[in-house]
Design an enzyme around this catalytic site. Structure first.
Site, PDB file in Angstrom:
ATOM      1  N   ASP A   8       0.869  -1.166   0.000  1.00 19.30           N
ATOM      2  CA  ASP A   8       0.000   0.000   0.000  1.00 19.30           C
ATOM      3  C   ASP A   8       0.921   1.236   0.000  1.00 19.30           C
ATOM      4  OD1 ASP A   8      -2.450   1.518   0.519  1.00 19.30           O
ATOM      5  OD2 ASP A   8      -1.654   1.781   2.545  1.00 19.30           O
ATOM      6  N   LEU A   9       0.387   2.420  -0.308  1.00 16.77           N
ATOM      7  CA  LEU A   9       1.246   3.612  -0.371  1.00 16.77           C
ATOM      8  C   LEU A   9       1.139   4.467   0.896  1.00 16.77           C
ATOM      9  CD1 LEU A   9       3.180   5.412  -2.034  1.00 16.77           C
ATOM     10  CD2 LEU A   9       1.154   6.490  -3.008  1.00 16.77           C
ATOM     11  N   ASP A  10      -0.030   5.112   1.028  1.00 17.64           N
ATOM     12  CA  ASP A  10      -0.207   6.038   2.144  1.00 17.64           C
ATOM     13  C   ASP A  10      -0.238   5.271   3.470  1.00 17.64           C
ATOM     14  OD1 ASP A  10      -0.913   8.106   3.845  1.00 17.64           O
ATOM     15  OD2 ASP A  10      -3.045   7.974   3.356  1.00 17.64           O
ATOM     16  N   THR A  16       1.218  10.277   3.712  1.00 20.48           N
ATOM     17  CA  THR A  16       0.539  11.381   3.027  1.00 20.48           C
ATOM     18  C   THR A  16      -0.784  11.733   3.716  1.00 20.48           C
ATOM     19  OG1 THR A  16      -0.091   9.689   1.433  1.00 20.48           O
ATOM     20  CG2 THR A  16       1.530  11.285   0.703  1.00 20.48           C
ATOM     21  N   LYS A  44      -8.594   6.829   5.812  1.00 20.98           N
ATOM     22  CA  LYS A  44      -7.386   6.148   5.317  1.00 20.98           C
ATOM     23  C   LYS A  44      -7.780   4.975   4.428  1.00 20.98           C
ATOM     24  CE  LYS A  44      -3.854   7.356   8.629  1.00 20.98           C
ATOM     25  NZ  LYS A  44      -2.963   6.904   9.685  1.00 20.98           N
ATOM     26  N   SER A 113      -2.544   0.674  -4.319  1.00 15.56           N
ATOM     27  CA  SER A 113      -3.030   1.844  -3.585  1.00 15.56           C
ATOM     28  C   SER A 113      -4.362   2.341  -4.130  1.00 15.56           C
ATOM     29  CB  SER A 113      -1.983   2.964  -3.710  1.00 15.56           C
ATOM     30  OG  SER A 113      -2.523   4.206  -3.350  1.00 15.56           O
ATOM     31  N   ALA A 114      -5.166   2.973  -3.263  1.00 23.42           N
ATOM     32  CA  ALA A 114      -6.427   3.574  -3.697  1.00 23.42           C
ATOM     33  C   ALA A 114      -6.196   4.939  -4.347  1.00 23.42           C
ATOM     34  CB  ALA A 114      -7.344   3.747  -2.487  1.00 23.42           C
ATOM     35  N   LYS A 144     -11.063  -1.030  -1.660  1.00 21.39           N
ATOM     36  CA  LYS A 144     -10.807  -1.903  -0.514  1.00 21.39           C
ATOM     37  C   LYS A 144     -11.987  -1.728   0.467  1.00 21.39           C
ATOM     38  CE  LYS A 144      -5.890  -0.738  -0.984  1.00 21.39           C
ATOM     39  NZ  LYS A 144      -4.783   0.068  -0.452  1.00 21.39           N
ATOM     40  N   GLU A 168      -0.025  -3.368   4.591  1.00 19.65           N
ATOM     41  CA  GLU A 168      -1.157  -2.431   4.648  1.00 19.65           C
ATOM     42  C   GLU A 168      -1.257  -1.746   6.004  1.00 19.65           C
ATOM     43  OE1 GLU A 168      -3.796  -0.806   3.845  1.00 19.65           O
ATOM     44  OE2 GLU A 168      -4.071  -1.313   1.753  1.00 19.65           O
ATOM     45  N   ASP A 169      -1.716  -0.492   6.012  1.00 16.53           N
ATOM     46  CA  ASP A 169      -1.933   0.196   7.296  1.00 16.53           C
ATOM     47  C   ASP A 169      -3.411   0.372   7.618  1.00 16.53           C
ATOM     48  OD1 ASP A 169      -2.280   2.177   5.213  1.00 16.53           O
ATOM     49  OD2 ASP A 169      -2.321   3.659   6.829  1.00 16.53           O
TER      50      ASP A 169
HETATM   51  P1  B16 Z   1      -6.291  10.297  -3.967  1.00 12.40           P
HETATM   52  P2  B16 Z   1      -3.637   4.317   0.019  1.00 12.40           P
HETATM   53  C1  B16 Z   1      -5.416   6.320  -0.035  1.00 12.40           C
HETATM   54  O1  B16 Z   1      -4.105   5.844  -0.238  1.00 12.40           O
HETATM   55  C2  B16 Z   1      -5.452   7.251   1.158  1.00 12.40           C
HETATM   56  O2  B16 Z   1      -5.173   6.526   2.350  1.00 12.40           O
HETATM   57  C3  B16 Z   1      -6.808   7.870   1.287  1.00 12.40           C
HETATM   58  O3  B16 Z   1      -6.854   8.746   2.393  1.00 12.40           O
HETATM   59  C4  B16 Z   1      -7.131   8.634  -0.025  1.00 12.40           C
HETATM   60  O4  B16 Z   1      -8.414   9.223   0.058  1.00 12.40           O
HETATM   61  C5  B16 Z   1      -7.052   7.641  -1.181  1.00 12.40           C
HETATM   62  O5  B16 Z   1      -5.752   7.058  -1.219  1.00 12.40           O
HETATM   63  C6  B16 Z   1      -7.322   8.322  -2.524  1.00 12.40           C
HETATM   64  O6  B16 Z   1      -6.284   9.235  -2.769  1.00 12.40           O
HETATM   65  O7  B16 Z   1      -7.207  11.413  -3.576  1.00 12.40           O
HETATM   66  O8  B16 Z   1      -4.850  10.689  -4.067  1.00 12.40           O
HETATM   67  O9  B16 Z   1      -6.766   9.562  -5.210  1.00 12.40           O
HETATM   68  O10 B16 Z   1      -3.561   4.150   1.504  1.00 12.40           O
HETATM   69  O11 B16 Z   1      -4.638   3.373  -0.629  1.00 12.40           O
HETATM   70  O12 B16 Z   1      -2.295   4.280  -0.636  1.00 12.40           O
HETATM   71 MG    MG Z   2      -2.844   3.135   3.383  1.00 12.39          MG
END
Ligand code: B16
Ligand code: MG
Length: 220
Positions: A8-10, A16, A44, A113-114, A144, A168-169
């Site tokens: 996962d990223l964030d 972030t 998140k 990542s989302a 997810k 994953e977090d």
């Molecule tokens: P964006 P992850 C997620 O990242 C974030 O945790 C979540 O807070 C955010 O709304 C989502 O990405 C979408 O991000 O606005 O940049 O498309 O944890 O799945 O890496």
């Molecule tokens: Mg995350």
């Protein structure tokens, strides 16, 4: 045999969430909705659209479709402004050590990542070349805890899901990894991530022996 390692990223590679928080808080303020760090925790791993829907629900507000689109755009512009200032110092502790270990052991590495901004973030922190494939918010239709993001990642790596390991977090991300029949590794608080197969506070707690076992075990 090669294993697939999906990150996962964030919250796993970089934090972030703090930038999402600042941008969502600004947006909520403009709508006179209060927005706390605890509420940000609940966003998140949640998609951008669903995040705004949740904020509006919390504030008991309804807005037009045009306004919704405009606000999402404004939030993302502000978020991208923070992202543009990111550099390698924002990589979470020991992430490069684990990625380099996997590369030197010829393992397959994916991002799952989302975020629709995943590529630009990986470029800013100079980690993009470490990944064999990137699956992000631009490639998935189901968020997810649906396993779609990780199943696409496994497919693109050419590794069967049961030979994949997910870092994953977010609770929803752990549930997605479990639903994909992958090994789930939580990064964060064990009380929150209790559904994961293993939980570590951060990558500094992951020893080489544990990584060796993941790489060599038939099924851990
Ligand atoms: P964006 P992850 C997620 O990242 C974030 O945790 C979540 O807070 C955010 O709304 C989502 O990405 C979408 O991000 O606005 O940049 O498309 O944890 O799945 O890496
Ligand atoms: Mg995350």
């Amino acid at each position: 045999m090669k294993k697939g390692f999906i990150f996962d990223l964030d919250g796993v590679i970089v934090d972030t969430a703090k930038y999402h928080f600042l941008a969502w808080q600004n947006l909520a303020n403009s709508l006179e909705i209060s927005f706390s760090e605890e509420q940000n925790e609940q966003l998140k791993g949640v998609s951008r659209i669903r995040s705004l829907e949740k904020i509006l629900e919390w504030g008991n507000k309804t807005i037009s479709e045009e306004e919704f689109t405009r606000l999402m755009h404004e939030k993302n512009e502000e978020y991208l402004n923070y992202i543009s200032k990111m550099d390698t110092s924002e990589i979470l502790p020991d992430v490069p050590r684990v990625l380099d270990y996997l590369i030197s052991n010829e393992q397959a590495i994916a991002l799952g990542s989302a975020s629709k901004n995943a590529r630009v973030i990986l470029e800013k922190v100079e980690l993009i070349s470490k990944f064999n494939t990137i699956v992000d918010g631009t490639n998935v239709s189901k968020a997810k805890p649906d396993p779609e993001v990780f199943l696409i990642g496994a497919h693109q790596l050419g590794v069967s899901p049961e030979n994949c390991i997910v870092f994953e977090d977010a609770v929803a991300g752990i549930q997605a990894a479990n639903a994909a029949n992958m090994i789930s590794i939580g990064i964060g608080n064990p009380k929150i991530l209790h559904e994961a197969d293993y939980v570590f506070k951060d990558f500094t707690e992951i020893e080489e022996e544990f990584m060796n076992n993941l790489v060599s075990a038939k099924k851990v």
